[in-house]
Write an enzyme that holds these catalytic residues in place. Sequence first.
Site, PDB file in Angstrom:
ATOM      1  N   SER A  14       0.848  -1.187   0.000  1.00 42.40           N
ATOM      2  CA  SER A  14       0.000   0.000   0.000  1.00 42.40           C
ATOM      3  C   SER A  14       0.884   1.237   0.000  1.00 42.40           C
ATOM      4  O   SER A  14       2.045   1.175   0.412  1.00 42.40           O
ATOM      5  CB  SER A  14      -0.872   0.015   1.260  1.00 42.40           C
ATOM      6  OG  SER A  14      -1.529   1.248   1.421  1.00 42.40           O
ATOM      7  N   TYR A  33      -3.500  -1.080   9.801  1.00 41.89           N
ATOM      8  CA  TYR A  33      -3.399  -1.272   8.348  1.00 41.89           C
ATOM      9  C   TYR A  33      -1.989  -0.963   7.861  1.00 41.89           C
ATOM     10  O   TYR A  33      -1.394  -1.742   7.103  1.00 41.89           O
ATOM     11  CB  TYR A  33      -4.427  -0.387   7.638  1.00 41.89           C
ATOM     12  CG  TYR A  33      -4.455  -0.577   6.146  1.00 41.89           C
ATOM     13  CD1 TYR A  33      -5.178  -1.627   5.583  1.00 41.89           C
ATOM     14  CD2 TYR A  33      -3.778   0.279   5.291  1.00 41.89           C
ATOM     15  CE1 TYR A  33      -5.216  -1.815   4.215  1.00 41.89           C
ATOM     16  CE2 TYR A  33      -3.806   0.097   3.923  1.00 41.89           C
ATOM     17  CZ  TYR A  33      -4.521  -0.949   3.385  1.00 41.89           C
ATOM     18  OH  TYR A  33      -4.556  -1.139   2.025  1.00 41.89           O
TER      19      TYR A  33
END
Length: 121
Positions: free
Chosen positions: A6, A19
Site C-alpha cells: 500500500s 493497516y
Amino acid sequence: VITIASLQSFRAFPDSLPYATAKTGVLGLSRALSEAYAPPHGYHNVTCNAIAPGYVKTKLTASVFADIERSRRLADATLLGRNSVPSDLVGATVFLASPSASYITGQTLSVDGGFTALGMR
C-alpha cells in the site's frame, strides 16, 4: 509471487496504525520470499515482488470516496490528479507475472499516480 502492499507502506495516515503496520510488513515479506525462493534454495524462475497501490476505489475505501472533499484532496496529492480504480493495477500485475520481469525480484512497484513521488505543492 505478487503481494499487495500500500502507499501506507511508505506514508503515514491518520487512524491507520493496524493497516499501515500490516502493509509495511508485506514489503518485508516480499523481500524475504524473494530470498527464500532463490536458486541457492533450489528454486529457479521464481520472482517475488509487491505492488503498492494508491487510494483505489473499492468496498474497503467506500467511506473515503463518500467524503467528496477528502477524495478530492487525495486525488490532488497525486501527480496525475486522480484516485485509482482497480483496473489501474492490471498492467503492473501482468508485467510482474510476465517473462519481461524475470530479473526483477524483491522489489515494490508503486502504482499510486505519483502520490509517493510528490513532495510539497
